[in-house]
Design an enzyme around this catalytic site. Structure first.
Site, PDB file in Angstrom:
ATOM      1  N   SER A  86     -14.359 -45.124  28.972  1.00 44.88           N
ATOM      2  CA  SER A  86     -14.993 -45.824  30.024  1.00 44.88           C
ATOM      3  C   SER A  86     -15.684 -44.900  31.051  1.00 44.88           C
ATOM      4  O   SER A  86     -16.180 -45.302  32.288  1.00 44.88           O
ATOM      5  CB  SER A  86     -13.698 -46.517  30.695  1.00 44.88           C
ATOM      6  OG  SER A  86     -12.830 -45.790  30.981  1.00 44.88           O
ATOM      7  N   THR A 190     -12.520 -46.439  35.339  1.00 42.44           N
ATOM      8  CA  THR A 190     -13.528 -45.580  36.364  1.00 42.44           C
ATOM      9  C   THR A 190     -12.699 -44.319  36.635  1.00 42.44           C
ATOM     10  O   THR A 190     -11.651 -44.517  37.127  1.00 42.44           O
ATOM     11  CB  THR A 190     -13.750 -46.198  37.560  1.00 42.44           C
ATOM     12  OG1 THR A 190     -14.611 -47.447  37.005  1.00 42.44           O
ATOM     13  CG2 THR A 190     -14.503 -45.490  38.231  1.00 42.44           C
ATOM     14  N   THR A 208     -18.595 -43.706  35.996  1.00 46.33           N
ATOM     15  CA  THR A 208     -18.044 -44.469  34.966  1.00 46.33           C
ATOM     16  C   THR A 208     -19.392 -45.096  34.036  1.00 46.33           C
ATOM     17  O   THR A 208     -20.499 -44.853  34.335  1.00 46.33           O
ATOM     18  CB  THR A 208     -17.420 -45.825  35.614  1.00 46.33           C
ATOM     19  OG1 THR A 208     -16.782 -46.622  34.418  1.00 46.33           O
ATOM     20  CG2 THR A 208     -18.575 -46.675  36.092  1.00 46.33           C
ATOM     21  N   ARG A 218     -26.474 -54.035  33.586  1.00 45.42           N
ATOM     22  CA  ARG A 218     -25.346 -54.572  34.862  1.00 45.42           C
ATOM     23  C   ARG A 218     -24.910 -53.279  35.408  1.00 45.42           C
ATOM     24  O   ARG A 218     -24.704 -52.301  34.969  1.00 45.42           O
ATOM     25  CB  ARG A 218     -24.202 -55.197  34.121  1.00 45.42           C
ATOM     26  CG  ARG A 218     -23.063 -55.401  34.758  1.00 45.42           C
ATOM     27  CD  ARG A 218     -22.015 -54.396  34.996  1.00 45.42           C
ATOM     28  NE  ARG A 218     -20.621 -54.822  35.516  1.00 45.42           N
ATOM     29  CZ  ARG A 218     -19.771 -53.790  35.934  1.00 45.42           C
ATOM     30  NH1 ARG A 218     -19.934 -52.684  35.341  1.00 45.42           N
ATOM     31  NH2 ARG A 218     -18.532 -54.376  36.349  1.00 45.42           N
ATOM     32  N   VAL A 219     -24.799 -53.300  36.795  1.00 43.77           N
ATOM     33  CA  VAL A 219     -24.296 -52.260  37.470  1.00 43.77           C
ATOM     34  C   VAL A 219     -22.896 -52.870  38.253  1.00 43.77           C
ATOM     35  O   VAL A 219     -23.126 -53.991  38.872  1.00 43.77           O
ATOM     36  CB  VAL A 219     -24.978 -51.801  38.577  1.00 43.77           C
ATOM     37  CG1 VAL A 219     -24.601 -50.716  39.550  1.00 43.77           C
ATOM     38  CG2 VAL A 219     -26.395 -51.194  37.846  1.00 43.77           C
ATOM     39  N   GLY A 220     -21.920 -51.863  38.420  1.00 43.22           N
ATOM     40  CA  GLY A 220     -20.679 -52.389  38.886  1.00 43.22           C
ATOM     41  C   GLY A 220     -20.362 -51.922  40.426  1.00 43.22           C
ATOM     42  O   GLY A 220     -21.617 -51.347  41.081  1.00 43.22           O
ATOM     43  N   ASP A 221     -19.218 -51.627  40.650  1.00 43.54           N
ATOM     44  CA  ASP A 221     -18.913 -51.166  42.132  1.00 43.54           C
ATOM     45  C   ASP A 221     -19.047 -49.592  42.144  1.00 43.54           C
ATOM     46  O   ASP A 221     -19.374 -48.977  43.278  1.00 43.54           O
ATOM     47  CB  ASP A 221     -17.595 -51.668  42.371  1.00 43.54           C
ATOM     48  CG  ASP A 221     -16.564 -50.863  41.533  1.00 43.54           C
ATOM     49  OD1 ASP A 221     -16.643 -50.919  40.176  1.00 43.54           O
ATOM     50  OD2 ASP A 221     -15.549 -50.305  42.049  1.00 43.54           O
ATOM     51  N   THR A 241     -11.069 -48.681  41.003  1.00 41.06           N
ATOM     52  CA  THR A 241     -11.064 -49.017  39.683  1.00 41.06           C
ATOM     53  C   THR A 241     -10.948 -50.200  39.345  1.00 41.06           C
ATOM     54  O   THR A 241     -10.373 -51.055  40.262  1.00 41.06           O
ATOM     55  CB  THR A 241     -10.221 -48.129  39.018  1.00 41.06           C
ATOM     56  OG1 THR A 241     -10.310 -48.015  37.703  1.00 41.06           O
ATOM     57  CG2 THR A 241      -8.782 -48.160  39.297  1.00 41.06           C
ATOM     58  N   GLY A 242     -11.498 -50.662  38.382  1.00 39.26           N
ATOM     59  CA  GLY A 242     -11.329 -52.114  37.731  1.00 39.26           C
ATOM     60  C   GLY A 242     -12.657 -52.845  37.785  1.00 39.26           C
ATOM     61  O   GLY A 242     -13.583 -52.301  37.515  1.00 39.26           O
ATOM     62  N   GLY A 244     -15.796 -54.307  38.528  1.00 37.94           N
ATOM     63  CA  GLY A 244     -16.409 -53.926  39.800  1.00 37.94           C
ATOM     64  C   GLY A 244     -16.859 -55.251  40.822  1.00 37.94           C
ATOM     65  O   GLY A 244     -17.112 -55.066  41.784  1.00 37.94           O
TER      66      GLY A 244
HETATM   67  N1  GLY Z   1     -15.244 -50.396  38.123  1.00 46.10           N
HETATM   68  C1  GLY Z   1     -16.434 -50.049  37.275  1.00 46.10           C
HETATM   69  C2  GLY Z   1     -17.130 -51.106  36.859  1.00 46.10           C
HETATM   70  O1  GLY Z   1     -16.944 -52.197  37.210  1.00 46.10           O
HETATM   71  O2  GLY Z   1     -18.261 -50.846  36.249  1.00 46.10           O
END
Ligand code: GLY
Length: 328
Positions: A86, A190, A208, A218-221, A241-242, A244
């Site tokens: 990941s 992450t 991550t 797609r972009v996360g947090d 983490t988790g 996003g």
């Molecule tokens: N926390 C990482 C993501 O959602 O991409």
């Protein structure tokens, strides 16, 4: 977190300790900034793959180094580890088979840099630091981020390992449609790292490959300052983490730091931020989200929600609002 994976700490006290946190009643807290006493240096990071990363960061801290150098050096270990599916090399790709990376850094002075949707670069955290130090910008994404990296001498390589490609092909063959499957609870690790150096400077990094099988682009947090990472040199820092999307909706890490500013210790700040995530995400029973925080005194805390774990909401005085079933 499940039994195999947990937030880990390696600090001035030495050793590592798991910090799975169960719900507890909250005591009212008077707003105040923490007193100057410090337990430093200290480094904390998310998940058990963070142990090797913490050890690398610790080398820098123990030599009297800058917390930013420590966190960069630390998470680079995880980025280069093909066994971690990941983060970085070996990360599971998006639904089209591309490994795309998100990362950011933030310093005690509030300087920050980030990259998102970056491909073919082994160490996105270093490119994020370059964005901070060599441009007037905070975030560069996609092809522009790769171009920026190449212009600054960063080599490119494929990050899709044979094992990750096999996993992706199996997923494609399974005809599964939902990226929010169980796999993103088990695989969504992450690495976020926070370090406080001997001079009291607190910095953080987060990196991550994001959610497995995510939509291309797609972009996360993780690269978003305030969501996946936030640092205030007078208060403390937090990383997430988790899932996003859930963290972004709550502006999670900024919230954790602001709660610490109001006087909550890192543990309680993380717990309250988790409650906010729950409030903002009606689907919280299906997702995993965790926060890790470190304050400028060197105190660490963490809190998470995960499918299968009990959770109860409390009000500001600690009264139980919702009794969760033993398994959500
Ligand atoms: N926390 C990482 C993501 O959602 O991409």
């Amino acid at each position: 977190m499940n039994s195999r994976r947990s937030f880990l700490r390696l600090g001035a006290v030495g050793g590592a300790a798991a910090a799975l946190v169960t719900p507890a009643a909250a005591a009212p807290v008077e707003p105040s900034l923490p007193p100057p006493r410090r337990d430093a240096p200290v480094v904390v990071s998310t998940w058990n793959h963070g142990l090797a990363a913490n050890a690398a960061a610790w080398e820098a801290l123990a030599a009297g180094g800058y917390a930013l150098d420590a966190v960069e050096r630390g998470v680079r270990v995880t980025e280069a580890d093909p066994e971690v599916t990941s983060v970085g090399l070996g990360g599971w790709p998006d639904r089209d088979g591309h490994v795309t990376l998100d990362a950011c850094v933030m310093t005690e002075a509030g300087d920050c840099g980030a990259v998102a949707f970056l491909q073919n670069v082994l160490h996105p955290v270093t490119v994020a630091r370059m964005v901070m130090e060599r441009t007037p910008h905070v975030m560069i994404v996609g092809e522009g981020a790769q171009q920026f990296a190449i212009e600054h001498g960063v080599p490119t390589q494929s990050l899709l390992t044979p094992a990750a490609e096999r996993a992706w092909r199996e997923w494609v063959a399974s005809d599964a449609a939902d990226t929010r499957a169980e796999i993103n609870v088990e695989n969504h690790d992450t690495i976020g790292m926070l370090a406080l150096d001997a001079d009291g400077r607190l910095c953080g990094a987060c990196t991550t490959s994001g959610a497995a099988w995510k939509r291309h682009g797609r972009v996360g947090d993780s690269p978003l300052i305030g969501a996946g990472l936030y640092v205030d040199g007078e208060v403390g820092g937090a990383t997430a983490t988790g899932w996003g999307e859930a963290v972004v909706r709550a502006c999670g890490c900024h919230l954790v730091v602001e709660l610490m500013r109001q006087g909550h210790d890192p543990q309680e700040a993380c717990r309250r931020a988790v409650e906010r995530v729950i409030a903002k995400n009606p689907d919280y029973r299906e997702i995993q989200v965790g926060f890790l925080a470190l304050d400028v005194r060197g105190r660490a805390g963490s809190y998470c929600i995960q499918p299968g774990f009990d959770y109860a909401l409390h009000d500001a005085d600690g009264a139980r609002l919702i009794d969760a079933p033993s398994r959500l």
